[in-house]
Each structure stands twice: as structure tokens, then as C-alpha cells.
Write a protein that holds these residues in place. Structure first.
Motif, PDB file in Angstrom:
ATOM      1  N   ARG A   1       0.859  -1.192   0.000  1.00 50.75           N
ATOM      2  CA  ARG A   1       0.000   0.000   0.000  1.00 50.75           C
ATOM      3  C   ARG A   1       0.892   1.238   0.000  1.00 50.75           C
ATOM      4  O   ARG A   1       1.855   1.321   0.749  1.00 50.75           O
ATOM      5  CB  ARG A   1      -0.898   0.034   1.226  1.00 50.75           C
ATOM      6  N   TYR A   2       0.536   2.184  -0.839  1.00 42.18           N
ATOM      7  CA  TYR A   2       1.199   3.484  -0.871  1.00 42.18           C
ATOM      8  C   TYR A   2       0.184   4.549  -0.508  1.00 42.18           C
ATOM      9  O   TYR A   2      -0.939   4.534  -1.013  1.00 42.18           O
ATOM     10  CB  TYR A   2       1.777   3.780  -2.260  1.00 42.18           C
ATOM     11  N   THR A   3       0.594   5.472   0.364  1.00 43.25           N
ATOM     12  CA  THR A   3      -0.252   6.582   0.773  1.00 43.25           C
ATOM     13  C   THR A   3       0.537   7.863   0.583  1.00 43.25           C
ATOM     14  O   THR A   3       1.668   7.971   1.066  1.00 43.25           O
ATOM     15  CB  THR A   3      -0.670   6.453   2.256  1.00 43.25           C
ATOM     16  N   CYS A   4      -0.051   8.831  -0.104  1.00 45.30           N
ATOM     17  CA  CYS A   4       0.596  10.132  -0.297  1.00 45.30           C
ATOM     18  C   CYS A   4       0.363  10.978   0.947  1.00 45.30           C
ATOM     19  O   CYS A   4      -0.774  11.312   1.277  1.00 45.30           O
ATOM     20  CB  CYS A   4       0.037  10.832  -1.529  1.00 45.30           C
ATOM     21  N   LEU A   5       1.439  11.308   1.647  1.00 43.11           N
ATOM     22  CA  LEU A   5       1.347  12.123   2.859  1.00 43.11           C
ATOM     23  C   LEU A   5       1.536  13.605   2.555  1.00 43.11           C
ATOM     24  O   LEU A   5       0.917  14.449   3.193  1.00 43.11           O
ATOM     25  CB  LEU A   5       2.392  11.666   3.880  1.00 43.11           C
ATOM     26  N   GLU A   6       2.406  13.897   1.617  1.00 45.75           N
ATOM     27  CA  GLU A   6       2.680  15.275   1.202  1.00 45.75           C
ATOM     28  C   GLU A   6       3.012  15.221  -0.280  1.00 45.75           C
ATOM     29  O   GLU A   6       4.022  14.625  -0.676  1.00 45.75           O
ATOM     30  CB  GLU A   6       3.853  15.835   2.011  1.00 45.75           C
ATOM     31  N   LEU A   7       2.184  15.803  -1.107  1.00 47.09           N
ATOM     32  CA  LEU A   7       2.302  15.695  -2.560  1.00 47.09           C
ATOM     33  C   LEU A   7       3.710  16.042  -3.028  1.00 47.09           C
ATOM     34  O   LEU A   7       4.242  17.098  -2.710  1.00 47.09           O
ATOM     35  CB  LEU A   7       1.276  16.604  -3.233  1.00 47.09           C
ATOM     36  N   GLY A   8       4.298  15.099  -3.767  1.00 52.30           N
ATOM     37  CA  GLY A   8       5.617  15.303  -4.328  1.00 52.30           C
ATOM     38  C   GLY A   8       6.761  15.261  -3.332  1.00 52.30           C
ATOM     39  O   GLY A   8       7.904  15.560  -3.684  1.00 52.30           O
ATOM     40  N   ARG A   9       6.505  14.863  -2.067  1.00 46.94           N
ATOM     41  CA  ARG A   9       7.560  14.884  -1.044  1.00 46.94           C
ATOM     42  C   ARG A   9       7.606  13.653  -0.145  1.00 46.94           C
ATOM     43  O   ARG A   9       8.677  13.159   0.129  1.00 46.94           O
ATOM     44  CB  ARG A   9       7.410  16.120  -0.155  1.00 46.94           C
ATOM     45  N   ARG A  10       6.447  13.190   0.340  1.00 48.30           N
ATOM     46  CA  ARG A  10       6.459  12.090   1.305  1.00 48.30           C
ATOM     47  C   ARG A  10       5.329  11.101   1.034  1.00 48.30           C
ATOM     48  O   ARG A  10       4.198  11.509   0.785  1.00 48.30           O
ATOM     49  CB  ARG A  10       6.316  12.604   2.740  1.00 48.30           C
TER      50      ARG A  10
END
Length: 188
Positions: A146-155
Motif C-alpha cells: 500500500r502506498y499513501t501520499c502524505l505530502e504531494l511530491g515529497r512524502r
């Protein structure tokens, strides 16, 4: 980002004993990543290998080649880009059905593949199946992640769906890992 460009990146493993050198060519007709990795496997044995991953323009993996130096047989698998896989000789690999991405145990680059392909917005998450390549035996299995975007383009947060492994990874504007705590650090 320009339509056609080449990126050179280098990572060290967390212990500082291994090194990877990657050349990533991104073009309108597809993406090709070629790299050399030297390090130690889970059993503490030294290894060196090269890999080549080709993707279509949407970052769906089409071919994977892994060649451990000194090995008689490289690993070569191919995908239709929609989740059906074959060996290099064309034999079906039904165990990998549904996998779009690959995950080679010894490189942070393969995290870039789903990050770029999925294009998640902040707070969005996706569960995927990958073709997971282990060393030193080059075995390939299906692995749910699973991938979760925490901070767009950064984390992003990476989670092993069937295990308890989870990490927050920092990436650059190209989706390449800068820091993967406990595993890899970008040095170039």
C-alpha cells in the motif's frame, strides 16, 4: 519536467556498505532504468548485480532483467502492462497475475514505479500487487503493498499489506527516493 530527459541517481544502503548507481531515461515513448547495485544480501553474503526495467509512458512495467554478476542465469520477465506476466521464453507466470509494478529487494528505485504510475493526491492511498524479487535466489513472488501520499511530491508511506513493515519515505520531484529510513539514503 521536460518530455525527454536523463536522470542519474546514487543511493547507499543505511549501513553505508552498499551502493547503487542508476541511469533513468524518461521519454515520450517510455521509461528505461538501468542500474548496478553492490552490497550484502540478508544472509550477509556479498553480491553485485545489474538490472534493467522498461516501462511504457504511463510507468507500467513491461520488462525486467536482473543479472547477478557471476550468475549463469539472469532473471527475465515480461508484462503486458495490465497484470499478465511471462518468463523471458514466453511461459505464463500466473502467480504474478494483477501485478503492474516490480519491487527488487535491494533497490529504492522500484518505489518510484507505483509512486509515478498511481499519481496519488495528498491523503490518497492505493493497494497494489507487485512482482517481488528476492536475493540471492532471484525468486519472484506476488506481494501486496500500500502506498499513501502524505505530502504531494515529497512524502509517502509504504506499507506491507501482509506484514508489519511500514516506512515513511521522502522523494524528490521526479519520484525518486531521497530517504528510506533504515534502508537507503540518496547520495547523488
Amino acid at each position: 519536467m521536460a518530455d525527454e530527459h536523463t536522470i542519474v541517481a546514487r543511493w547507499r544502503d543505511w549501513a553505508g556498505e552498499g551502493l547503487e548507481h542508476l541511469i533513468l531515461q524518461v521519454g515520450v515513448s517510455g521509461i528505461v532504468a538501468e542500474a548496478t547495485v553492490i552490497g550484502t544480501d540478508d544472509g550477509g553474503g556479498p553480491f553485485a548485480l545489474t538490472y534493467r526495467i522498461s516501462c511504457d509512458p504511463k510507468w507500467c512495467v513491461r520488462t525486467l532483467e536482473v543479472l547477478p554478476l557471476g550468475a549463469a542465469q539472469p532473471l527475465h520477465i515480461a508484462s503486458d502492462g495490465a497484470g499478465a506476466w511471462t518468463t523471458g521464453t514466453g511461459n505464463p507466470l500466473p502467480i504474478l497475475n494483477g501485478a503492474i509494478d516490480v519491487d527488487i529487494q535491494v533497490t529504492p528505485f522500484t518505489n518510484t514505479l507505483p509512486i509515478r504510475r498511481l499519481g496519488l493526491g495528498k491523503g490518497e492511498s492505493a493497494e497494489i500487487v507487485v512482482a517481488y524479487v528476492s536475493l540471492p535466489d532471484l525468486s519472484v513472488t506476488a506481494d501486496r503493498q500500500r502506498y499513501t501520499c502524505l505530502e504531494l511530491g515529497r512524502r509517502y508511506r509504504y506499507d506491507s499489506v501482509d506484514g508489519d513493515f511500514s516506512r515513511e519515505i521522502e522523494i524528490d520531484g521526479d519520484g525518486l527516493v531521497i530517504e528510506y529510513p533504515g534502508l537507503f539514503r540518496r547520495v547523488l
